[in-house]
Design an enzyme around this catalytic site. Structure first.
Site, PDB file in Angstrom:
ATOM      1  N   ASN A  26       0.802  -1.289   0.018  1.00  0.00           N
ATOM      2  CA  ASN A  26      -0.181  -0.086  -0.020  1.00  0.00           C
ATOM      3  C   ASN A  26       0.935   1.322  -0.073  1.00  0.00           C
ATOM      4  OD1 ASN A  26      -1.960   2.171   0.422  1.00  0.00           O
ATOM      5  ND2 ASN A  26      -2.420   1.368   2.512  1.00  0.00           N
ATOM      6  N   LYS A  75       0.001   4.290  -0.129  1.00  0.00           N
ATOM      7  CA  LYS A  75      -0.751   5.357   0.285  1.00  0.00           C
ATOM      8  C   LYS A  75      -0.481   6.569  -0.699  1.00  0.00           C
ATOM      9  CE  LYS A  75      -0.598   3.011   4.885  1.00  0.00           C
ATOM     10  NZ  LYS A  75      -0.353   3.258   6.214  1.00  0.00           N
ATOM     11  N   HIS A 113      -9.431   0.931   4.936  1.00  0.00           N
ATOM     12  CA  HIS A 113      -8.288   0.929   5.823  1.00  0.00           C
ATOM     13  C   HIS A 113      -8.523   2.013   6.982  1.00  0.00           C
ATOM     14  CE1 HIS A 113      -4.387   2.293   6.552  1.00  0.00           C
ATOM     15  NE2 HIS A 113      -3.712   1.230   5.952  1.00  0.00           N
ATOM     16  N   GLU A 116      -6.970   4.293   8.182  1.00  0.00           N
ATOM     17  CA  GLU A 116      -6.857   5.882   8.064  1.00  0.00           C
ATOM     18  C   GLU A 116      -7.944   6.361   7.528  1.00  0.00           C
ATOM     19  OE1 GLU A 116      -2.207   4.896   7.247  1.00  0.00           O
ATOM     20  OE2 GLU A 116      -3.254   5.448   5.630  1.00  0.00           O
ATOM     21  N   GLU A 120      -5.067  -5.316  10.476  1.00  0.00           N
ATOM     22  CA  GLU A 120      -4.186  -4.035  10.795  1.00  0.00           C
ATOM     23  C   GLU A 120      -4.408  -3.475  12.101  1.00  0.00           C
ATOM     24  OE1 GLU A 120      -2.317  -2.402   6.878  1.00  0.00           O
ATOM     25  OE2 GLU A 120      -4.230  -1.614   7.206  1.00  0.00           O
ATOM     26  N   GLY A 175       2.409   2.480  10.897  1.00  0.00           N
ATOM     27  CA  GLY A 175       3.436   3.603  10.590  1.00  0.00           C
ATOM     28  C   GLY A 175       4.102   4.042  12.200  1.00  0.00           C
ATOM     29  N   SER A 197       3.430  -2.249  10.309  1.00  0.00           N
ATOM     30  CA  SER A 197       4.992  -1.983  10.645  1.00  0.00           C
ATOM     31  C   SER A 197       5.715  -3.163  10.134  1.00  0.00           C
ATOM     32  CB  SER A 197       5.371  -1.586  11.925  1.00  0.00           C
ATOM     33  OG  SER A 197       4.946  -0.287  12.065  1.00  0.00           O
TER      34      SER A 197
END
Length: 254
Positions: free
Chosen positions: A10, A12, A96, A98, A166, A172, A212
């Site tokens: 991904n 992003k 996702h 985010e 996730e 991250g 990560s």
């Protein structure tokens, strides 16, 4: 039937045309396990999808990072599933964390998106995962079960779904769920599918881990029995993504 290892990259909201060309060149030159061992899908930003699709080696595939919840129309800034199909983009990432956190996408909205994308013929990487507060409160399984349930209630065929677990606290941040933590949640998710969908779907659906993942921790994570691959963020922009793809060998040799 063994579940084929799945590696998603991904990208992003990253990259220039030149940077994207360099990443593709690195991927094209890489020596990686064959397609019968690992399925590799990379997800560039929308604007680079045609470039990546047309230049990427034939054994690797592309995914969009999102699509709209219904047919196109007066939805400024959105991209419809039909458009992705028209561009011959096979995969899409949906739900996702985010987007859930920053744009307020609810479990139900994500479930509707997954159902619509599948109905248009796309394959879906459906993301689920808990926040640090939820993990510390002991509600991880409850949270990811509710997220999975919102998808399960809206679809009848899981053939084209990859479930990406996730943990939000690991995306991250450099913090990684330990192999045991990851395996525990993957096991619980498979158990949930077995109880609430079917034994066949539980046995065949790939559940991948994201958060990560890097060249240093991928092999140990790959060795977990219920972990079928990775959705990789930052490391997918770097040469170490090749090492992560190679971690599929752990499963082949198991």
């Amino acid at each position: 039937m063994a579940r084929k290892f799945f590696i998603g990259g991904n990208w992003k909201c990253n990259g220039t045309t030149e940077e994207v060309k360099k990443i593709v060149a690195t991927l094209n030159a890489a020596e990686v396990p064959s397609e019968d061992v690992v399925e590799v899908v990379v997800s560039p930003p929308f604007v680079y999808l045609p470039t990546v699709k047309s230049t990427l080696r034939p054994g690797f595939h592309v995914a969009a990072q999102n699509c709209w919840v219904k047919k196109g129309g007066a939805y400024t800034g959105e991209v419809s599933a039909e458009m992705l199909v028209n561009l011959d983009i096979p995969w899409v990432i949906l739900g996702h964390s985010e987007r859930r956190a920053l744009l307020g996408e609810t479990n139900e909205f994500v479930g509707d998106k997954v159902a619509y994308a599948l109905a248009q013929g796309l394959k879906v990487i459906a993301c689920i995962g808990e926040t640090l507060e939820q993990r510390e409160a002991g509600s991880t399984v409850e949270v990811v079960s509710a997220q999975t349930k919102a998808i399960a209630e809206r679809i009848s065929n899981w053939t084209n779904v990859v479930l990406a677990y996730e943990p939000v606290w690991a995306i991250g941040t450099g913090k990684v769920a330990s192999p045991a933590q990851a395996q525990e949640v993957h096991f619980e998710l498979r158990k949930w599918l077995n109880k609430n969908v079917s034994a066949e779907v539980a046995a065949s659906t790939r559940i991948i881990y994201g958060g990560s993942v890097n060249g240093g921790n991928c092999k140990e994570l790959a060795g977990q029995p219920d972990l079928d691959g990775f959705l990789v963020g930052g490391a997918s922009l770097k040469p170490e993504f090749i090492d992560i793809i190679k971690s599929a060998e752990v499963k082949k040799n198991a």
